[in-house]
Design an enzyme around this catalytic site. Structure first.
Site, PDB file in Angstrom:
ATOM      1  N   ASN A 131      -3.370   6.615  10.002  1.00 18.60           N
ATOM      2  CA  ASN A 131      -3.888   5.133   9.485  1.00 18.60           C
ATOM      3  C   ASN A 131      -4.417   5.579   8.121  1.00 18.60           C
ATOM      4  O   ASN A 131      -4.738   6.513   7.690  1.00 18.60           O
ATOM      5  CB  ASN A 131      -5.322   5.060  10.184  1.00 18.60           C
ATOM      6  N   LEU A 132      -3.564   4.579   7.174  1.00 20.28           N
ATOM      7  CA  LEU A 132      -3.638   4.777   5.712  1.00 20.28           C
ATOM      8  C   LEU A 132      -4.524   3.822   5.177  1.00 20.28           C
ATOM      9  O   LEU A 132      -4.901   2.776   5.625  1.00 20.28           O
ATOM     10  CB  LEU A 132      -2.079   4.534   5.312  1.00 20.28           C
ATOM     11  N   TYR A 185       4.686  -3.966  17.697  1.00 22.17           N
ATOM     12  CA  TYR A 185       4.932  -3.381  16.637  1.00 22.17           C
ATOM     13  C   TYR A 185       5.485  -1.699  16.804  1.00 22.17           C
ATOM     14  O   TYR A 185       6.429  -1.153  16.207  1.00 22.17           O
ATOM     15  CB  TYR A 185       3.760  -3.140  15.638  1.00 22.17           C
ATOM     16  N   GLY A 193       4.277   1.490  -0.039  1.00 25.39           N
ATOM     17  CA  GLY A 193       5.658   1.647  -1.124  1.00 25.39           C
ATOM     18  C   GLY A 193       5.102   1.849  -2.645  1.00 25.39           C
ATOM     19  O   GLY A 193       5.675   2.602  -3.538  1.00 25.39           O
ATOM     20  N   LEU A 209       0.723  -1.166  -0.203  1.00 27.46           N
ATOM     21  CA  LEU A 209      -0.076   0.001  -0.024  1.00 27.46           C
ATOM     22  C   LEU A 209       0.842   1.333  -0.013  1.00 27.46           C
ATOM     23  O   LEU A 209       0.652   2.234  -0.681  1.00 27.46           O
ATOM     24  CB  LEU A 209      -0.849   0.096   1.291  1.00 27.46           C
ATOM     25  N   TRP A 227     -15.785  -5.143  15.497  1.00 23.52           N
ATOM     26  CA  TRP A 227     -15.250  -5.248  16.798  1.00 23.52           C
ATOM     27  C   TRP A 227     -15.306  -3.902  17.517  1.00 23.52           C
ATOM     28  O   TRP A 227     -15.220  -3.153  16.888  1.00 23.52           O
ATOM     29  CB  TRP A 227     -13.814  -5.509  16.635  1.00 23.52           C
TER      30      TRP A 227
END
Length: 404
Positions: free
Chosen positions: A181-182, A152, A32, A30, A256
């Protein structure tokens, strides 16, 4: 001991011309792929990319051999082992180890080979769970992280600190950016390992198709992206059973959490434009200057002194400049909405008229994660694509990808 092939000689003259060879690690993902396309559109055609099958970035010797052979002038480290809340919870060791290995291998070889400019991509999950909102760069390491994505986040903090530390010790010109957030073309729509928006789009799309009895497009979806081995060739019963496991029913979707957490989203092609802008126009000195020092500290004499200190290999922090930290740059929009509001945007884009339920027994993650983008704005860049347009764009891309 390994010999350093070449050490950059100037802290402040590190430009990349259009004939420069630029290695984009993670060029199919996404992030790169969007950066790759942005560079091409600007006339940078001497680009190098390797798939994971061609180059395993966790393999130190393989990475060294690649740099020995290609000797890039610039590096964009967009490769990462990523996922949503479920994946981060299940595979904690993988998230910290694989990301640390990739970062250490690429950054150390970039230095060893005298790479002129490096851009490292992290994530805004580096910030504390209860950080003041919007989150400025200097709230890093001020309180505990969100537990679900702690491994992470720690890996990404280590990466940005590696860039900062190499710059201070060796005079390199490595820039670390922290995108929010992408979402966008080439996003990951895996139901277990994807981020919130692509997972939501796919779930709502499939619930709509189930309601319509459109088994042809359900089959196309599952043939493109199987779920736990279930494909479009599986029985209707098997398909419904596996989809229900992920909260996908006839005209009903179960997501969720409570739906109340606030999130910020940035179109991936906007993110790429910001990254390339910073890569081509911003140096480490510019970031330090904005955060800590007035222009008087950056006359030609001061620059030359700092540069000589680094070129002489003295390294470390520069006493005359005080502590230098939090040199990374937030990339985002500075705007937010709730997950419930996002689900309504997705429903509108997909034409879904069914029920969206939230399972409050599942974790929400960080309650709010809005970043301060004032540093980015001062460096000359602001976003272009608003969320309503971006959600529709991503859904149309997803439909097209299923038909390929």
């Amino acid at each position: 001991m390994n010999t350093i092939d070449s050490t950059p000689s100037s802290l402040f003259d590190r430009g990349l011309g259009k004939d420069s060879k630029i290695y984009v690690a993670g060029h199919r993902g996404l992030v790169g792929s969007a950066i790759w396309n942005n560079l091409i559109s600007r006339g940078y055609t001497n680009l190098v990319g390797r798939t994971h099958a061609e180059l395993d970035l966790t393999d130190q010797q393989a990475v060294r051999t690649f740099f020995d052979q290609e000797r890039p002038d610039g590096v964009i480290l967009a490769a990462a082992h990523v996922g949503g809340i479920m994946a981060n919870s299940l595979y904690r060791a993988d998230f910290i180890m694989q990301n640390m290995q990739m970062q250490c291998n690429v950054i150390s070889e970039a230095y060893r080979h005298g790479v002129r400019k490096l851009l490292f991509l992290g994530s805004t999950c580096i910030y504390p769970k209860d950080a003041p909102q919007p989150m400025k760069e200097d709230c890093l390491l001020t309180s505990p992280l969100e537990y679900t994505n702690e491994p992470y986040a720690i890996a990404k903090i280590a990466g940005l600190k590696m860039c900062e530390s190499y710059n201070l010790q060796y005079g390199t010109n490595y820039i670390a950016v922290m995108p929010t957030n992408l979402y966008g073309p080439n996003d990951n729509f895996h139901l277990e390992n994807s981020h919130v928006m692509p997972a939501m789009i796919r779930k709502i799309h499939l619930a709509k198709l189930l309601h319509e009895g459109d088994w042809q497009n359900i089959a196309a979806d599952l043939n493109k992206r199987p779920v736990e081995g279930v494909t479009g060739d599986s029985t209707h019963e098997a398909i419904e059973q596996v989809l229900q496991k992920y909260g996908i029913y006839h005209n009903r979707v179960e997501l969720w959490g409570t739906g109340t957490p606030l999130r910020e989203f940035l179109w991936s092609e906007d993110m790429a434009d910001a990254c390339v802008h910073l890569l081509l126009n911003v140096d480490f000195k510019d970031i330090i200057g904005i955060e800590k020092y007035s222009s008087v500290h950056y006359g030609a004499k001061a620059d030359a002194t700092v540069d000589r200190n680094h070129a002489a290999g003295r390294g470390g922090a520069i006493p005359a400049l005080g502590d230098i930290r939090n040199c990374h740059i937030n990339i985002g929009t500075g705007r937010e909405l709730t997950i419930r509001e996002l689900s309504q945007l997705v429903a509108a884009a997909t034409g879904f008229t069914g029920v969206i339920d939230f399972d409050a027994t599942k974790p929400d993650g960080t309650p709010r994660k809005l970043i301060d983008v004032s540093k980015l704005h001062r460096l000359g860049w602001t976003h272009k694509v608003e969320l309503e347009e971006g959600v529709s764009r991503l859904y149309q891309w997803y439909l097209t990808s299923n038909s390929l």
